[in-house]
Design a protein around this motif. Structure first.
Motif, PDB file in Angstrom:
ATOM      1  N   GLY A   1      -8.689  -6.555  11.322  1.00 35.04           N
ATOM      2  CA  GLY A   1      -7.766  -5.488  12.003  1.00 35.04           C
ATOM      3  C   GLY A   1      -6.713  -5.938  10.673  1.00 35.04           C
ATOM      4  O   GLY A   1      -6.250  -4.984   9.249  1.00 35.04           O
ATOM      5  N   LEU A   2      -5.967  -6.815  10.540  1.00 37.90           N
ATOM      6  CA  LEU A   2      -5.673  -7.543   9.808  1.00 37.90           C
ATOM      7  C   LEU A   2      -5.773  -7.810   8.328  1.00 37.90           C
ATOM      8  O   LEU A   2      -4.949  -7.569   7.422  1.00 37.90           O
ATOM      9  N   GLU A   3      -7.114  -8.605   8.185  1.00 35.27           N
ATOM     10  CA  GLU A   3      -8.009  -8.420   7.161  1.00 35.27           C
ATOM     11  C   GLU A   3      -7.885  -7.442   6.507  1.00 35.27           C
ATOM     12  O   GLU A   3      -7.459  -7.525   5.411  1.00 35.27           O
ATOM     13  N   LEU A   4      -8.123  -6.487   7.036  1.00 35.79           N
ATOM     14  CA  LEU A   4      -8.503  -5.232   6.785  1.00 35.79           C
ATOM     15  C   LEU A   4      -6.887  -4.796   5.804  1.00 35.79           C
ATOM     16  O   LEU A   4      -7.203  -4.247   4.520  1.00 35.79           O
ATOM     17  N   VAL A   5      -6.065  -4.964   6.089  1.00 42.68           N
ATOM     18  CA  VAL A   5      -4.533  -4.049   5.876  1.00 42.68           C
ATOM     19  C   VAL A   5      -4.348  -5.295   4.684  1.00 42.68           C
ATOM     20  O   VAL A   5      -3.531  -4.480   3.776  1.00 42.68           O
ATOM     21  N   GLU A   6      -4.622  -5.972   4.871  1.00 42.40           N
ATOM     22  CA  GLU A   6      -4.272  -7.044   3.862  1.00 42.40           C
ATOM     23  C   GLU A   6      -5.379  -6.828   2.404  1.00 42.40           C
ATOM     24  O   GLU A   6      -4.346  -6.986   1.499  1.00 42.40           O
ATOM     25  N   TYR A   7      -6.051  -6.659   2.873  1.00 42.55           N
ATOM     26  CA  TYR A   7      -7.128  -6.169   1.377  1.00 42.55           C
ATOM     27  C   TYR A   7      -6.861  -4.866   1.149  1.00 42.55           C
ATOM     28  O   TYR A   7      -6.579  -4.668  -0.745  1.00 42.55           O
ATOM     29  N   GLN A   8      -6.290  -4.179   2.050  1.00 46.00           N
ATOM     30  CA  GLN A   8      -6.561  -3.040   1.856  1.00 46.00           C
ATOM     31  C   GLN A   8      -5.041  -2.507   0.744  1.00 46.00           C
ATOM     32  O   GLN A   8      -4.516  -2.490  -0.973  1.00 46.00           O
ATOM     33  N   ARG A   9      -3.558  -3.816   1.080  1.00 45.50           N
ATOM     34  CA  ARG A   9      -2.393  -3.702   0.005  1.00 45.50           C
ATOM     35  C   ARG A   9      -3.010  -4.461  -1.009  1.00 45.50           C
ATOM     36  O   ARG A   9      -1.780  -4.045  -1.937  1.00 45.50           O
ATOM     37  N   ARG A  10      -3.882  -5.501  -1.402  1.00 42.51           N
ATOM     38  CA  ARG A  10      -4.005  -6.199  -2.277  1.00 42.51           C
ATOM     39  C   ARG A  10      -4.550  -5.046  -3.390  1.00 42.51           C
ATOM     40  O   ARG A  10      -4.346  -5.301  -4.171  1.00 42.51           O
ATOM     41  N   VAL A  11      -5.549  -3.738  -3.012  1.00 46.53           N
ATOM     42  CA  VAL A  11      -6.246  -3.416  -4.330  1.00 46.53           C
ATOM     43  C   VAL A  11      -4.633  -2.350  -4.315  1.00 46.53           C
ATOM     44  O   VAL A  11      -5.412  -1.608  -5.553  1.00 46.53           O
ATOM     45  N   GLU A  12      -4.245  -1.728  -3.257  1.00 48.00           N
ATOM     46  CA  GLU A  12      -3.530  -0.950  -3.772  1.00 48.00           C
ATOM     47  C   GLU A  12      -2.033  -1.378  -4.234  1.00 48.00           C
ATOM     48  O   GLU A  12      -1.711  -0.651  -5.896  1.00 48.00           O
ATOM     49  N   SER A  13      -1.891  -2.904  -4.669  1.00 44.62           N
ATOM     50  CA  SER A  13      -0.822  -3.461  -5.821  1.00 44.62           C
ATOM     51  C   SER A  13      -1.309  -3.883  -6.924  1.00 44.62           C
ATOM     52  O   SER A  13      -0.863  -3.028  -7.680  1.00 44.62           O
ATOM     53  N   VAL A  14      -2.756  -4.284  -7.150  1.00 44.03           N
ATOM     54  CA  VAL A  14      -3.101  -3.605  -8.488  1.00 44.03           C
ATOM     55  C   VAL A  14      -2.839  -2.460  -9.083  1.00 44.03           C
ATOM     56  O   VAL A  14      -2.739  -2.016  -9.976  1.00 44.03           O
ATOM     57  N   LEU A  15      -4.259  -0.842  -8.090  1.00 43.75           N
ATOM     58  CA  LEU A  15      -3.534   0.439  -8.607  1.00 43.75           C
ATOM     59  C   LEU A  15      -2.131   0.147  -9.256  1.00 43.75           C
ATOM     60  O   LEU A  15      -1.646   0.498  -9.913  1.00 43.75           O
ATOM     61  N   ARG A  16      -1.112  -0.025  -8.536  1.00 45.09           N
ATOM     62  CA  ARG A  16       0.300   0.595  -8.631  1.00 45.09           C
ATOM     63  C   ARG A  16       0.616  -0.651 -10.060  1.00 45.09           C
ATOM     64  O   ARG A  16       1.379  -0.375 -10.567  1.00 45.09           O
ATOM     65  N   GLU A  17       0.386  -1.505 -10.244  1.00 48.63           N
ATOM     66  CA  GLU A  17       1.440  -2.258 -11.101  1.00 48.63           C
ATOM     67  C   GLU A  17      -0.181  -1.887 -12.440  1.00 48.63           C
ATOM     68  O   GLU A  17       1.289  -2.064 -13.441  1.00 48.63           O
ATOM     69  N   HIS A  18      -1.049  -1.137 -12.212  1.00 51.34           N
ATOM     70  CA  HIS A  18      -2.147  -1.572 -13.751  1.00 51.34           C
ATOM     71  C   HIS A  18      -2.534   0.257 -13.974  1.00 51.34           C
ATOM     72  O   HIS A  18      -2.914  -0.425 -15.275  1.00 51.34           O
ATOM     73  N   PHE A  19      -2.271   0.819 -12.606  1.00 51.90           N
ATOM     74  CA  PHE A  19      -3.091   1.870 -13.445  1.00 51.90           C
ATOM     75  C   PHE A  19      -2.713   3.057 -12.766  1.00 51.90           C
ATOM     76  O   PHE A  19      -3.042   3.998 -12.297  1.00 51.90           O
ATOM     77  N   ALA A  20      -1.184   2.625 -12.890  1.00 52.37           N
ATOM     78  CA  ALA A  20      -0.493   4.229 -12.435  1.00 52.37           C
ATOM     79  C   ALA A  20      -0.251   5.076 -13.186  1.00 52.37           C
ATOM     80  O   ALA A  20      -0.297   6.386 -12.986  1.00 52.37           O
ATOM     81  N   SER A  21      -0.700   5.369 -14.495  1.00 50.36           N
ATOM     82  CA  SER A  21      -0.385   6.438 -15.165  1.00 50.36           C
ATOM     83  C   SER A  21      -2.081   6.352 -15.520  1.00 50.36           C
ATOM     84  O   SER A  21      -2.353   7.067 -16.571  1.00 50.36           O
TER      85      SER A  21
END
Length: 174
Positions: A1-21
Motif C-alpha cells: 500500500g504505502l510503497e504503491l503510494v510512494e511509487y505513484q508520487r514518483r511517477v506523478e513528480s516526473v510527469l509534472r516536472e518534465h512533461f506538463a506541456s
C-alpha cells in the motif's frame, strides 16, 4: 500500500516536472482521444527520465484488476475541470430546476472525476456520495430517469480494464 503510494508520487513528480506541456498528456487531461501507441511512448519517456518510474507497473499485473494505460495516466494527472464540467452542462440545462442537494452531488461528482481522472460506478454507492442520500445518485436524482442520464454521462469517465488482447505490462516495456 504505502510503497504503491510512494511509487505513484514518483511517477506523478516526473510527469509534472518534465512533461506538463506534453501534447499527449494535455489531451489526457482534456478528456480527448489518445492512441495506445501515444500512451506507450509517453510511458517510455517517463521511464527515460527516471528508470524507477515505470508507469506500466501501475497498470497492474492481475488480469482481473489490470487497468488501461489511459486510466493510469488519468489517475496520475486528473482531468481538466473544464472538460468534466462540459460533460455535465447539457444535463444541467435540461433540468434547470435542480435542487441544492442535486447541485451539490453534481459538484462532488465533478470534483472526484477531476482529481482522480475518472470514477467507477461502484464508487457512487460509497462515501462521500452516500452522505447526501443513503441511496446516492438513485436517491438524489429519483425522478424521471435522471440517475440513468448521469450514469450515461459517467460512462466516458469510467475506468476501463485492459483488454484480454493487451500484452502484459512487462512485455510492453521492452
Amino acid at each position: 500500500g504505502l510503497e504503491l503510494v510512494e511509487y505513484q508520487r514518483r511517477v506523478e513528480s516526473v510527469l509534472r516536472e518534465h512533461f506538463a506541456s506534453n501534447a499527449t498528456l494535455l489531451r489526457i487531461r482534456e478528456g480527448k482521444t489518445v492512441k495506445d501507441d501515444e500512451l506507450e511512448q509517453l510511458a517510455k519517456l517517463v521511464l527515460a527520465v527516471d528508470d524507477k518510474a515505470n508507469v506500466l507497473h501501475l497498470a497492474g499485473h492481475d488480469p482481473e484488476a489490470k487497468r488501461s494505460l489511459l486510466d493510469v495516466f488519468r489517475g496520475l494527472v486528473g482531468l481538466d475541470a473544464k472538460a468534466v464540467d462540459e460533460a455535465f452542462t447539457a444535463f444541467a440545462h435540461k433540468y434547470p430546476k435542480l435542487g441544492s442537494k442535486q447541485l451539490r452531488f453534481l459538484q462532488l461528482l465533478k470534483n472526484h472525476i477531476v482529481q482522480n481522472g475518472g470514477i467507477e460506478r461502484e464508487a457512487l454507492f460509497r462515501a462521500p456520495f452516500t452522505l447526501l442520500h443513503a441511496d446516492s445518485v438513485d436517491g438524489v436524482f429519483a425522478e424521471g430517469g435522471q440517475a440513468n442520464e448521469i450514469f450515461a454521462i459517467l460512462q466516458a469517465f469510467e475506468p476501463k480494464k485492459a483488454g484480454p488482447s493487451d500484452p502484459p505490462p512487462a512485455s510492453r516495456a521492452s
